[in-house]
Design an enzyme around this catalytic site. Structure first.
Site, PDB file in Angstrom:
ATOM      1  N   ASP A  86       0.846  -1.200   0.000  1.00  0.00           N
ATOM      2  CA  ASP A  86       0.000   0.000   0.000  1.00  0.00           C
ATOM      3  C   ASP A  86       0.880   1.248   0.000  1.00  0.00           C
ATOM      4  O   ASP A  86       1.671   1.467   0.913  1.00  0.00           O
ATOM      5  CB  ASP A  86      -0.923  -0.004   1.218  1.00  0.00           C
ATOM      6  N   SER A 136      -6.950   4.258  -1.776  1.00  0.00           N
ATOM      7  CA  SER A 136      -6.822   2.799  -1.754  1.00  0.00           C
ATOM      8  C   SER A 136      -8.134   2.082  -2.060  1.00  0.00           C
ATOM      9  O   SER A 136      -8.113   0.975  -2.608  1.00  0.00           O
ATOM     10  CB  SER A 136      -6.305   2.337  -0.388  1.00  0.00           C
ATOM     11  N   HIS A 197     -10.064  -2.395   6.642  1.00  0.00           N
ATOM     12  CA  HIS A 197      -9.491  -1.243   5.952  1.00  0.00           C
ATOM     13  C   HIS A 197      -9.720  -1.393   4.448  1.00  0.00           C
ATOM     14  O   HIS A 197     -10.072  -2.475   3.957  1.00  0.00           O
ATOM     15  CB  HIS A 197      -8.003  -1.135   6.282  1.00  0.00           C
ATOM     16  N   THR A 199      -8.080  -1.707   1.532  1.00  0.00           N
ATOM     17  CA  THR A 199      -7.505  -2.713   0.641  1.00  0.00           C
ATOM     18  C   THR A 199      -8.038  -4.113   0.912  1.00  0.00           C
ATOM     19  O   THR A 199      -8.544  -4.772  -0.006  1.00  0.00           O
ATOM     20  CB  THR A 199      -5.965  -2.676   0.706  1.00  0.00           C
ATOM     21  N   PHE A 311      -5.022  -9.428  15.377  1.00  0.00           N
ATOM     22  CA  PHE A 311      -3.860  -9.342  16.250  1.00  0.00           C
ATOM     23  C   PHE A 311      -3.667  -7.967  16.879  1.00  0.00           C
ATOM     24  O   PHE A 311      -2.669  -7.739  17.565  1.00  0.00           O
ATOM     25  CB  PHE A 311      -2.610  -9.745  15.465  1.00  0.00           C
ATOM     26  N   GLU A 357      -1.352  -7.892   1.945  1.00  0.00           N
ATOM     27  CA  GLU A 357      -1.106  -6.452   1.914  1.00  0.00           C
ATOM     28  C   GLU A 357      -0.109  -6.034   2.987  1.00  0.00           C
ATOM     29  O   GLU A 357      -0.283  -6.343   4.167  1.00  0.00           O
ATOM     30  CB  GLU A 357      -2.403  -5.658   2.130  1.00  0.00           C
ATOM     31  N   HIS A 366       2.405   8.577   5.237  1.00  0.00           N
ATOM     32  CA  HIS A 366       1.515   9.644   5.698  1.00  0.00           C
ATOM     33  C   HIS A 366       2.126  10.387   6.888  1.00  0.00           C
ATOM     34  O   HIS A 366       1.917  11.593   7.053  1.00  0.00           O
ATOM     35  CB  HIS A 366       0.155   9.077   6.104  1.00  0.00           C
ATOM     36  N   ASP A 403      -1.214  -0.056  -4.794  1.00  0.00           N
ATOM     37  CA  ASP A 403      -2.487   0.559  -5.148  1.00  0.00           C
ATOM     38  C   ASP A 403      -2.297   1.990  -5.642  1.00  0.00           C
ATOM     39  O   ASP A 403      -3.001   2.470  -6.514  1.00  0.00           O
ATOM     40  CB  ASP A 403      -3.465   0.518  -3.978  1.00  0.00           C
ATOM     41  N   HIS A 501      -0.982  11.025  -0.961  1.00  0.00           N
ATOM     42  CA  HIS A 501      -0.698  10.113  -2.061  1.00  0.00           C
ATOM     43  C   HIS A 501      -0.136  10.877  -3.255  1.00  0.00           C
ATOM     44  O   HIS A 501      -0.299  12.089  -3.370  1.00  0.00           O
ATOM     45  CB  HIS A 501      -1.969   9.385  -2.493  1.00  0.00           C
TER      46      HIS A 501
END
Length: 537
Positions: A86, A136, A197, A199, A311, A357, A366, A403, A501
Site C-alpha cells: 500500500d 486505496s 481497511h 484494501t 492481532f 497487503e 503519511h 495501489d 498520495h
C-alpha cells in the site's frame, strides 16, 4: 534571499485518531549525533569489490541471455497470490532496495528486492474515475473487480455516490475472491492494517463509504436504507464455502461495546450487540479465532479450514516496532506462510486465491517517516520470498504491485554508498566524495529523501504546524541530527496535516502462468483480467 525550502518536522505526531493511524514509536524529540558534523557521523557503504569494466560487460550479457532464454508460461494457474504494498511507489522501491542492502553492510544501489527479480514488469495507471490522485478503496476495487471506480468506495461501480447508501444499491460488482470461492477455490487475505481497511475490504465487501468499518460508523441514511458495515460483511460472505483465511488487525469492529476484547481487555465498538468473532466460530466448522503470534504458531493448518486472526485492536504495528521476542503480533512473512498452508490444504483440488497487503507502508509515508515505510517494504519482500519458496511458478501466478504511490522523492546527487536516509554528501569535480555534507542555499545540509507535502513543512522552525507558518529558525539545521534514526521525519515542502498520495504510475511485477501478460503501461483494472485469464475462467 528567500529559500525554497521550508521548516521541517523532525519528529512529529500526526492527528492519528482522526486518520485512524497508530503513532507507535513516533515519539517527539531530536536525535543528536556525538560528532560535530553529520558527515563525520554517517556510515558510508562500499560498492561491491568485483565491480570493474569487465564486470559490467559480463553482467549485461548475462541479463541479456536470461531474457533471450525466457519463454512464456501458458499453464492454467491453479493458484493466484496478489501482493499489494500500500503506497509502495517506485521511489519507495528504489529507496527500500538501497536501505535493505545498507542494513546488511553494502552500498545498496546494486541490490534488488525479492520481487524485483521477477521476469515480467509493467506499469499501472492508478487514477480513480473521479480523482487524478487515487485512494486505496477505488484502486483496490479496480484490481478486485475489473473496472475502475470512484475514490473512497469499495466494490461498487462509479455510478454510486460516496457515502450515499441508496445510490449504491444495485451497483455492487463481484470481486475476484467472490468468483474464486464460487468456483471452489480456497480464499483468503492477510494484511497489517485493520482487516476492514480499504484494501482488504475490497476483496470481500461492497460499500459506498470505506470508513463504514463498524456499525458504529454507519450514517443514519445508511442504516435506514439497509447498508451493512464492512466487518459484518465478512460474516455474510456466503460464496462457495466462504473465506478460509482473514488475518490482520481491527478487533474492535468485531466486538460489541457491551463486551471486552480478548486481546486488550477494552470494550469493543459495535452498537448492535453482535460479537462477530463468536459468529465466525459458529458459522464455520473446523474454524479458529486467534489473536496473538503464539496462537498463530500453534494453529493446526492441516485441520483448520477457516481462521480469523485479529492481532490488534486497530492497525498492526510497524515492522520496526514489532521486532523482539516479546512482541505479541506476528510478522507479515509468518502470516503469509500460515495462510498459504491453510489454503494449500483446503485448495488441494481446485487451488486458492490469496491477497497479502503490507498496508503500513502507506501509514508511515503519511507520517512523513521514511524509515518505517522502507522497513515495511523490506518485510513485504520477505513475505514474497516466503510465498515463492512455498509454491511452484509452474502453477502459481504471483503478482506484486501497489495501489498508489506517495510523494516520497529521492535526489541530491549523493555519492555512491551514501546512507539512503542520510544527509547528502556529493562528489567533487573529479568524481570523488567531498569531505563534508552538501550545503543548500540557506547554508544548511539536506537529505536524499524528502516529501512533497506533510507536517514536515513547519514544526522544526517553531512555527504553527496547522498553517505551516515558519518560525524564526526556518529549516532545521541537520548538522547534528541523526537523520538515519527510525524516528526522524523527512522534510516536506507543502504544509499539510498528513503527507499525501501521489498520482504517478506504480510498478507491477509478475511470475508464473501468464505473467507475460504484464508487459506495458496498463490501466490498473487490467490486473484483474490477467488473474482471471490465468485461472482459466
Amino acid at each position: 534571499m528567500p529559500t525554497l525550502h521550508s521548516p521541517r518536522t523532525l519528529l512529529s505526531t500526526l492527528p492519528f485518531a482522526r486518520r485512524g493511524l497508530s503513532g507507535a514509536g513516533l515519539a517527539m524529540g531530536l536525535i543528536l549525533t556525538t560528532a560535530t558534523s553529520v558527515a563525520t557521523a554517517q556510515t558510508f557503504y562500499p560498492a561491491p569489490a568485483e565491480e570493474s569494466p569487465e564486470y559490467w560487460q559480463a553482467l549485461g550479457q548475462a541479463e541479456l541471455q536470461r531474457a533471450l532464454a525466457r519463454t512464456p508460461n501458458t499453464n492454467r494457474a491453479k493458484n493466484v497470490i496478489l501482493f499489494v504494498g500500500d503506497g509502495m511507489g517506485i521511489s519507495t522501491i528504489t529507496a527500500a532496495r538501497i536501505f535493505d542492502a545498507q542494513m546488511q553492510g553494502s552500498a545498496g544501489e546494486e541490490n534488488l528486492l525479492t520481487f524485483e527479480r521477477f521476469p515480467y514488469v509493467g506499469l499501472s495507471k492508478t487514477y480513480n474515475t473521479n480523482q487524478q490522485t487515487a485512494d486505496s478503496a477505488g484502486t483496490m476495487s479496480a484490481m478486485m473487480t475489473g473496472i475502475k471506480t470512484r475514490a473512497g468506495v469499495i466494490g461498487v461501480n462509479q455510478y454510486a455516490d460516496r457515502a450515499d447508501c441508496q445510490s449504491s444499491l444495485g451497483k455492487e460488482v463481484p470481486s475476484l475472491m467472490q468468483d474464486a470461492a464460487e468456483r471452489g477455490l480456497a480464499t483468503g487475505f492477510v494484511t497489517t492494517t485493520r482487516i476492514t481497511h480499504a484494501t482488504p475490504a475490497a476483496t470481500y465487501a461492497h460499500s459506498p463509504e470505506r470508513n463504514w468499518e463498524s456499525d458504529a460508523n454507519l450514517s443514519e441514511e445508511a442504516i435506514a436504507n439497509g447498508c451493512q458495515d464492512i466487518a459484518a460483511q465478512l460474516l455474510s460472505f456466503d460464496f462457495g464455502t466462504g473465506i478460509n483465511v482473514a488475518m490482520g488487525g481491527g478487533l474492535a469492529a468485531f466486538v460489541p461495546t457491551s463486551e471486552t476484547e480478548s486481546l486488550t481487555g477494552q470494550a469493543g465498538q459495535r452498537l448492535d450487540g453482535r460479537n462477530l468473532t463468536r459468529e465466525w466460530l459458529q458459522k464455520y466448522n473446523d474454524s479458529a479465532f486467534i489473536w496473538n503470534k503464539d496462537q498463530l504458531a500453534a494453529l493446526d493448518t492441516t485441520t483448520t479450514r477457516h481462521v480469523l486472526g485479529l492481532f490488534s485492536r486497530s492497525q498492526m504495528r510497524y515492522s520496526h516496532d514489532r521486532a523482539g521476542d516479546d512482541a505479541s503480533e506476528p510478522d507479515l512473512p509468518t502470516m503469509t506462510e500460515t495462510a498459504i498452508r491453510v489454503l494449500q490444504q483446503q485448495g488441494q483440488d481446485e487451488g486458492f486465491f490469496l491477497m497479502v497487503e503490507a498496508g503500513r507502508i502507506d501509514h508511515a509515508h503519511h507520517a512523513g517517516n521514511a524509515y518505517r515505510a522502507l522497513q515495511d517494504t523490506r518485510e513485504l519482500s520477505a513475505a514474497v520470498q516466503k510465498a515463492m519458496a512455498m509454491t511452484n511458478d509452474s502453477d502459481t501466478l504471483i503478482i506484486v504491485t501497489a495501489d498508489h504511490s506517495h510523494t516520497l522523492t529521492m535526489g541530491g546527487y549523493a555519492t555512491r554508498g551514501n546512507p539512503i536516509l542520510g544527509a547528502v554528501v556529493g562528489n567533487d569535480d573529479h568524481g570523488h566524495p567531498h569531505s563534508g555534507v552538501s550545503i543548500a542555499n540557506d547554508d544548511m545540509p539536506y537529505t536524499t529523501l524528502g516529501y512533497r507535502d506533510g507536517l514536515g513543512f513547519a514544526e522544526a522552525g517553531g512555527g504553527d504546524r496547522r498553517y505551516g507558518i515558519p518560525g524564526a529558525a526556518g529549516r532545521a539545521n541537520l548538522r547534528e541530527v541523526d537523520t538515519t534514526h527510525p524516528d526522524f521525519h523527512q522534510e516536506a515542502l507543502v504544509p499539510l496535516e498528513s503527507e499525501g498520495h501521489a498520482g504517478e504510475d506504480v510498478a507491477i511485477y509478475a511470475r508464473g502462468p501468464w505473467a507475460h501478460l504484464i508487459h506495458s503501461t496498463h490501466e490498473q483494472h487490467y490486473i484483474y483480467h490477467v488473474m482471471r485469464h490465468a485461472l482459466g475462467w
